[in-house]
Design an enzyme around this catalytic site. Structure first.
Site, PDB file in Angstrom:
ATOM      1  N   ALA A 113     -30.416 -43.479   5.871  1.00  0.00           N
ATOM      2  CA  ALA A 113     -31.446 -42.061   7.249  1.00  0.00           C
ATOM      3  C   ALA A 113     -30.404 -41.228   7.649  1.00  0.00           C
ATOM      4  O   ALA A 113     -29.486 -40.815   7.244  1.00  0.00           O
ATOM      5  CB  ALA A 113     -31.836 -43.469   8.039  1.00  0.00           C
ATOM      6  N   HIS A 114     -31.708 -40.302   7.902  1.00  0.00           N
ATOM      7  CA  HIS A 114     -29.883 -38.887   8.076  1.00  0.00           C
ATOM      8  C   HIS A 114     -29.615 -39.039   9.429  1.00  0.00           C
ATOM      9  O   HIS A 114     -29.355 -39.840  10.276  1.00  0.00           O
ATOM     10  CB  HIS A 114     -31.302 -38.032   8.643  1.00  0.00           C
ATOM     11  CG  HIS A 114     -32.909 -38.489  10.756  1.00  0.00           C
ATOM     12  ND1 HIS A 114     -33.419 -38.603  10.759  1.00  0.00           N
ATOM     13  CD2 HIS A 114     -32.604 -39.987  10.741  1.00  0.00           C
ATOM     14  CE1 HIS A 114     -34.435 -38.634  11.442  1.00  0.00           C
ATOM     15  NE2 HIS A 114     -34.042 -40.338  11.865  1.00  0.00           N
TER      16      HIS A 114
END
Lengths: 356, 356, 356
Positions: C236-237
């Site tokens: 994920a980010h």
């Protein structure tokens, strides 16, 4: 791009602090923002973290303690306000039209302002709404409809005459409209159940990368308005997802699952087929939901059970090895007591009791 | 398309009810079928649900109660018969030939009736069997073989000289023949183990969207005839899958796993490398299989254990918080008993017993 | 291709056994290697398995028992040496240049020796390093940088001006630079948080098929040098992955997770957002990591706890159904003891004790 701080405040409805004029060139985090950038702090952000920021101004929660020399812009929703400020700095991508290397069937209907990237494919009879972007390598099957202002990422596949609403974002590699996983045992092989239905994605839905939304066996697999679906999520045939649902990465919904409005399904959750989850329920990460869930419930574990019960069981489990020892010790103690008691009883009955 | 009900019955081997002539235009569910559509009910379908259907006729299990005014077509396998009726209404997609925007190497061998969509790529020396469809954006690597009557979805990648049997369906975004995940620690870095093997997919296999089947390190990763693999499933290098296996969405098989014929692996299951699962075993959702599994076994949990044991443990776990309290109470009771017993013993020994 | 055994030994630093000249045409496993192939055995490989091999020569661990008539090449690291021998037989793929059916923007900078397959797309301002291969159907977005000697698989999407180091391998269908999953509730809808950051993949990273690495909200999502990521992994980010990390298939890291150098994360593990895992930690399959992990720790379970504790709890759980019975029996025994004791006490107090 530079925007004046007072201009920013006006555009997002923030009270200006009346300080000196300041040119803002962008937004960043407290730790990385420079003197020409804006940052934000929430009510719970530690005061020293805010005080240490070099940001030109900080959007803070109402009542946040002042920091000498630091410009604060108090607001009831600092994160949301910060997001709205960020949007002021987004440079809109101009329409690039239909790339000559895209393959667009002549019967497809392409509205004004649509961009279609190189090696993207748009099938016969597909309809693409105004200002929608279809990135390179995406495949839009025959008869698919996509609303206005959508972004369809590279290498996405949309099939089965699916219908996508307005302002939807479908990220790279995602497939919409693949066959549902339906078979019936025919004595010596799994016989494929024809998958004849479609998919409807309502307005304002965002779907991450490499996710899958299968077409219905009959009828419609539906993703409700405003729902947000993360990367690598699996949505099987005939699932019905309500509005404003959150599905975190790698979650999977089996066939005919129904999710009520505002449900939050965490990462790697699995939901068994035909289960209904009520509005506003929250399912903890990696849970396996095997039965219907009441509205607003919070569940955790496999099989999923009320969050508090799952935690209580979990902490009890940590004490179980000790409990096994305790019970073994008790067994010995009880046995010893029984022997002492028997001895006492024997003494008692053996004694020549004058009173009996 | 309309088909006469008597004609349908004849084509799928159903006894005609001898009623009035009826034109059928398609199939649907009990709840949605109209007077010109067929639906079906299984032995367990509630009677009121069937009675409420507006379907023109209903394929029902043998012995299903009649409903006045509703036409029933009894059959030993109503679901399978219904599926076969559905197939009568499928419109075969005509061959569209090789799209001029596809990139097909001149040394590829393309049989008659093959369709290759725009922006699909077929590498040097690949062989594509008769009437197979390769959808837009699919990449068929050099030397890959695909049998007759297959459907290869959009944006699929088939590599490593893999071999695909006849009548296989590979859905959008799936990758076949990627490198296995093999590394050996070389003191200061993970050194890649060359992945030199291939993949064999036997006849009548269906693989969902965005799944992965890795090539073998040496030799062959194999998917047996008639097996069905759902979306987002991971099949690592050197896995051997028997015939008619079911792998539900998001399951993952680590390297060199072997699955016997007819195994059913539910969603989000993980199987550790080199494990062998016997024919006909059934693995419950989200289980983690860490050891070999006997033929026909039913397992559940992480680590996976016999289903009944897992359920017994699960229900025992729910009683564990109460058990902790019970044992604490017992401790107190035992302690009290011990004190009472000691007091009694003291009394006894202190007493001037004439008889001892 | 044939190589002389003595030549092979010299090139990988193996002591030659001084035997007859032998032409080797490749490598294989003990079970499948023929008289002109090399195989290897580790210290733990059973002696009969080695003795049964028809391999022309076997790389064995130091001190491995000799087999009459079989040529052994002893080495401290037989597997690694075998891998290095395998590499001698790899045929390098020659550069095929830029396929005329690729879509490469004129402002992209393409170094010498680069191969770009048909229907691949390279956006404006992208820079591709020397000898890198971009396979068919891959999409390299505007401004993306890719170092030298990389392999970018078919239908890969690299976006968000991501930067890829040297000698990286990105397998088919993977997406790099998709938007992070960030929303803030705006009273009546989930409001998208603009994802403005990028992705940096350092040198010598390999990423499997259909994986996802999201761009940062701000700043950088980073994958450290030499790390290896399997198929269908979610990153994920703002995740930061150290050097030489292993992430096995279908694992998922939520936003802002940090993994220390050399961490090993097994298949289907989930890590909660903002968790930091120390260097060298090992997380067992399907675990759910919900809190920071110390360097070198070994964890298992959901929620993840020390491996030994998890195993102890697991084996205790198997005994819990029996424990419930034991405690019920104890309850009965204690109750019986209490009654017997009460009876005794009653007798005692009822007795006319002369001495009290």
């Amino acid at each position: 791009m530079y925007l004046d701080l007072s201009d920013i405040c006006q555009r997002v409805g923030l009270a200006y602090d009346g300080g000196a004029r300041l040119s803002i060139q962008g937004v960043s985090t407290l730790g990385t923002a420079g003197p020409n950038e804006l940052a934000f702090a929430e009510a719970g952000t530690p005061q020293p973290e805010v005080a240490a920021s070099r940001a030109g101004a900080v959007v803070v929660a109402l009542g946040f303690s002042t920091v000498p020399g630091q410009r604060h812009l108090p607001n009831a929703s600092p994160r949301l306000t910060f997001v709205r400020i960020s949007e002021l700095f987004l440079v809109p991508e101009p329409s690039t039209g239909i790339d000559p290397r895209a393959a667009v069937e002549t019967t497809a209907q392409i509205a004004d302002g649509v961009s279609i990237g190189p090696c993207a494919v748009v099938g016969a009879g597909a309809r693409i709404g105004a200002d929608t972007r279809i990135e390179a390598g995406a495949v839009i099957g025959p008869g698919v409809q996509i609303g206005a202002d959508c972004r369809i990422g590279p290498n996405v596949s949309i099939l089965a005459q699916a219908s996508i609403g307005k302002r939807c974002i479908i990220h790279a590699g995602t497939t919409i409209g693949g066959d549902g996983f339906g078979f019936v045992w025919a004595g010596d092989h799994h016989h494929k159940v024809p998958q004849l239905g479609t998919v409807v994605i309502e307005d304002d839905v965002e779907i991450g990368c490499n996710a899958c939304v299968d077409r219905a066996a009959f009828g419609i697999t539906r993703v409700g308005r405003g729902s947000k679906i993360d990367n690598l999520v699996q949505i099987a045939h005939n699932v019905v997802i309500g509005e404003h649902v959150i599905l975190v990465s790698q979650a999977g919904l089996a066939g005919s699952v129904t999710l009520g409005r505002g449900t939050v399904v965490s990462g790697q959750v699995a939901v068994t087929d035909h289960v209904t989850i009520g509005p506003g329920a929250r399912i903890g990460g990696q849970s396996g939901v095997t039965a219907d869930v009441a509205a607003g419930a919070a569940l955790f574990g496999t099989p999923a059970r009320p969050l508090k019960q799952a935690f209580r069981e979990q902490s009890a489990l940590a004490r179980l090895p000790g409990l096994l020892k305790t019970v073994r010790r008790q067994d010995a103690t009880i046995e010893a007591l029984a022997q002492r008691l028997s001895a006492l009883e024997a003494t008692e009955s053996a004694s020549d009791k004058p009173q009996t």
